[in-house]
Design an enzyme around this catalytic site. Structure first.
Site, short mmCIF file in Angstrom:
data_model
loop_
_atom_site.label_atom_id
_atom_site.label_comp_id
_atom_site.label_asym_id
_atom_site.label_seq_id
_atom_site.Cartn_x
_atom_site.Cartn_y
_atom_site.Cartn_z
N ASP A 1 7.21 11.38 -7.20
CA ASP A 1 6.77 10.20 -6.44
C ASP A 1 5.48 10.59 -5.72
OD1 ASP A 1 6.40 7.99 -4.86
OD2 ASP A 1 8.48 7.84 -4.22
N GLU B 1 3.32 8.22 -4.57
CA GLU B 1 3.02 6.96 -3.89
C GLU B 1 2.33 5.98 -4.82
OE1 GLU B 1 4.06 4.56 -2.25
OE2 GLU B 1 4.04 5.62 -0.33
N ASN B 2 2.89 4.78 -4.83
CA ASN B 2 2.44 3.72 -5.75
C ASN B 2 2.56 4.13 -7.20
OD1 ASN B 2 1.80 1.93 -3.62
ND2 ASN B 2 -0.16 2.98 -3.33
N GLY C 1 8.46 6.96 0.66
CA GLY C 1 7.56 7.25 1.78
C GLY C 1 7.42 6.11 2.77
N ASP C 2 7.61 4.87 2.29
CA ASP C 2 7.52 3.72 3.18
C ASP C 2 8.91 3.24 3.60
OD1 ASP C 2 8.43 2.70 0.80
OD2 ASP C 2 6.89 1.15 0.60
#
Length: 487
Positions: free
Chosen positions: A237, A239-240, A314-315
């Site tokens: 992962d 991010e995005n 992460g979010d």
């Protein structure tokens, strides 16, 4: 493998190092054969390879040979008191019997997972984030029972909504700095939610852009990227994007992996990264990707922020499911040789499961919680064996038979109303440690209730799906014979 008639898990000391022990019929007690401490544990090996651990988390064992501190903390529901669970000896295995004693007659959650590296990078309840509110749920402390080195231990069972985090860390890689990480997961516990991660994430709990994360992902989420087959896969992962290789989408070299105990590795440095994996109980590691950063804008150079997450994105995306036993993060990009030595250490632990279906021998079916109900008071039955969580039973060191449903709820097999007469219903109920929830697993294949001495019995000797289970005077009938399968 069927191990008739019983695998008895008194102190869960039924495994030899490196393999699941095959126990003879009627064996009711055992002595662990694995020594408590090794001369080197994973973080000693990483240090010798020039890539020391900067975070080391485990609820099952010490990750340094000299470590003698707490592994994790539990909090009980009855009075909100807390207890640190340490190791039995320096460099050894978790003192799980201390948890059993402290949490008897109530439930417990895991509040803290301590960092063994000395850098203070402990994991605690994750706060709210950009993707979902919070704070996140804490893990049921009894939902992931295992054995490690022949000793009872508990993992971190992440049901959707559960998550741990540390946004203020020390020594974790930032920017494009190199790092490595491994984790041991239950390769049979996963879903397609985002995102069951362990590793480096944003310090703001929000999505701050491509390349701001570097974490191990495990599951079947396929919106961004996949490996081969139907999954689950080890991916990164970043991010995005969940990446299995250089491309945004498929890497056919990243296989479906579902070992009961799975070693998962991600490491990254300036324009290089890799995914590796293997069976945490035997054999070596395979490299599923090793090469340059993804060919999508924002990932070269990386923009890592240095927070640590477990069980979430992460979010704070928290729709995922999984189970974590141990993991580390390093300073520097570990060599394959160093990781291979760590894998050898992991396989020597002899991780094992003492959970499995209870087979009604006469009917050829399994003890079952109807419809996977989590409501206390439901009478148990037998049903065609299907491998569901509602048929997975653990015989604890306190002589309870527990079942953990897919949402993480753990209930105990219970003689209804503390009944001591033939025909007493056998139900599931909130675990309380009382004798009507204690069961002797006998060498002759019977299961007897400690309070009454009566036998676990399939009513009227029925072999039909849905036949109810009750207590009855022991009579030697095949409807009172049980065997267990563990993995």
């Amino acid at each position: 493998m069927i191990k008739p008639p019983w695998i008895r898990s008194v102190r869960r000391a039924l495994l030899a190092a490196g393999a699941t022990a095959a126990l003879a019929t009627g064996l009711l007690t055992a002595t662990a054969t694995t020594s408590q401490a090794a001369t080197q544990q994973p973080c000693d090996i990483y240090a010798a390879g020039g890539t020391p651990c900067v975070a080391a988390h485990s609820t099952t064992r010490a990750l340094y040979a000299a470590y003698n501190g707490p592994l994790y903390q539990v909090r009980r529901a009855s009075d909100n008191a807390t207890l640190n669970i340490g190791v039995l000896t320096a460099g050894g295995f978790a003192n799980a019997p201390a948890q059993d004693s402290f949490c008897a007659n109530t439930s417990c959650v895991i509040t803290d997972i301590y960092d063994q590296s000395g850098k203070g990078n402990d994991l605690t309840q994750a706060p709210a984030g950009g993707a979902a509110g919070g704070p996140d749920n804490l893990a049921n402390a009894f939902a992931a029972p295992v054995t490690a080195g022949g000793h009872e231990a508990y993992g971190v069972y992440v049901a959707p909504g559960t998550g741990y985090r540390n946004d203020t860390t020390n020594g974790i890689a930032t920017g494009d700095q190199p790092e490595g990480m491994y984790a041991i997961f239950d390769g049979t516990h996963f879903n397609n939610g985002c995102c069951f991660d362990y590793g480096n994430a944003e310090t703001s709990n929000t999505d701050t852009g491509n390349g701001h994360m570097e974490a191990i992902y495990f599951g079947t989420e396929n919106h961004w990227g996949t490996g081969s087959g139907t999954g689950p896969w080890i991916m990164a992962d970043l991010e995005n994007g969940l990446f299995s290789g250089v491309n945004q989408h498929l890497n056919s070299g990243d296989p479906t992996v579902n070992n009961r105990f799975l070693t998962a590795i991600v490491k990254g440095g300036p324009n290089q990264w890799a995914i590796r994996g293997g069976d945490a109980r035997s054999g070596g590691l395979s490299t599923f990707y090793s090469g340059v950063r993804p060919n999508v804008s924002g990932y070269n150079p990386m923009h890592k922020e240095g927070a640590i997450i477990l069980g979430i994105g992460g979010d704070n995306s928290k729709g995922s499911a999984g189970t974590f036993y141990e993991g580390v993060m390093t300073s520097g990009y570990p060599s394959d040789a160093t990781e291979d030595a760590v894998q050898a250490n992991i396989t020597a632990v002899g991780y094992g499961s003492n959970t499995g279906p209870l087979h009604a021998v006469g009917a050829g079916k399994c003890l079952d919680v109807p419809n996977g109900s989590t409501t206390p008071g439901v009478q148990t039955d037998i049903w065609t064996c299907n491998g569901g969580a509602n048929q997975g039973w653990t015989h604890t060191s306190g002589n309870q038979l527990t079942v953990t449903e897919n949402n993480g709820t753990t209930l105990c097999l219970d003689a209804s109303g503390k009944g001591t007469t033939a025909g007493t219903k056998v139900i599931t109920w909130t675990c309380n440690g009382q004798t009507n929830q204690q069961w002797n697993l006998n060498a002759n294949g019977t299961v007897t209730n400690v309070l009454s001495g009566l036998c676990l019995d399939v009513a009227s000797g029925s072999t039909a799906d849905g036949a109810l289970v009750e207590l009855w005077t022991c009579n030697g009938g095949s409807n009172q014979q049980w065997s267990q399968q563990t993995s």
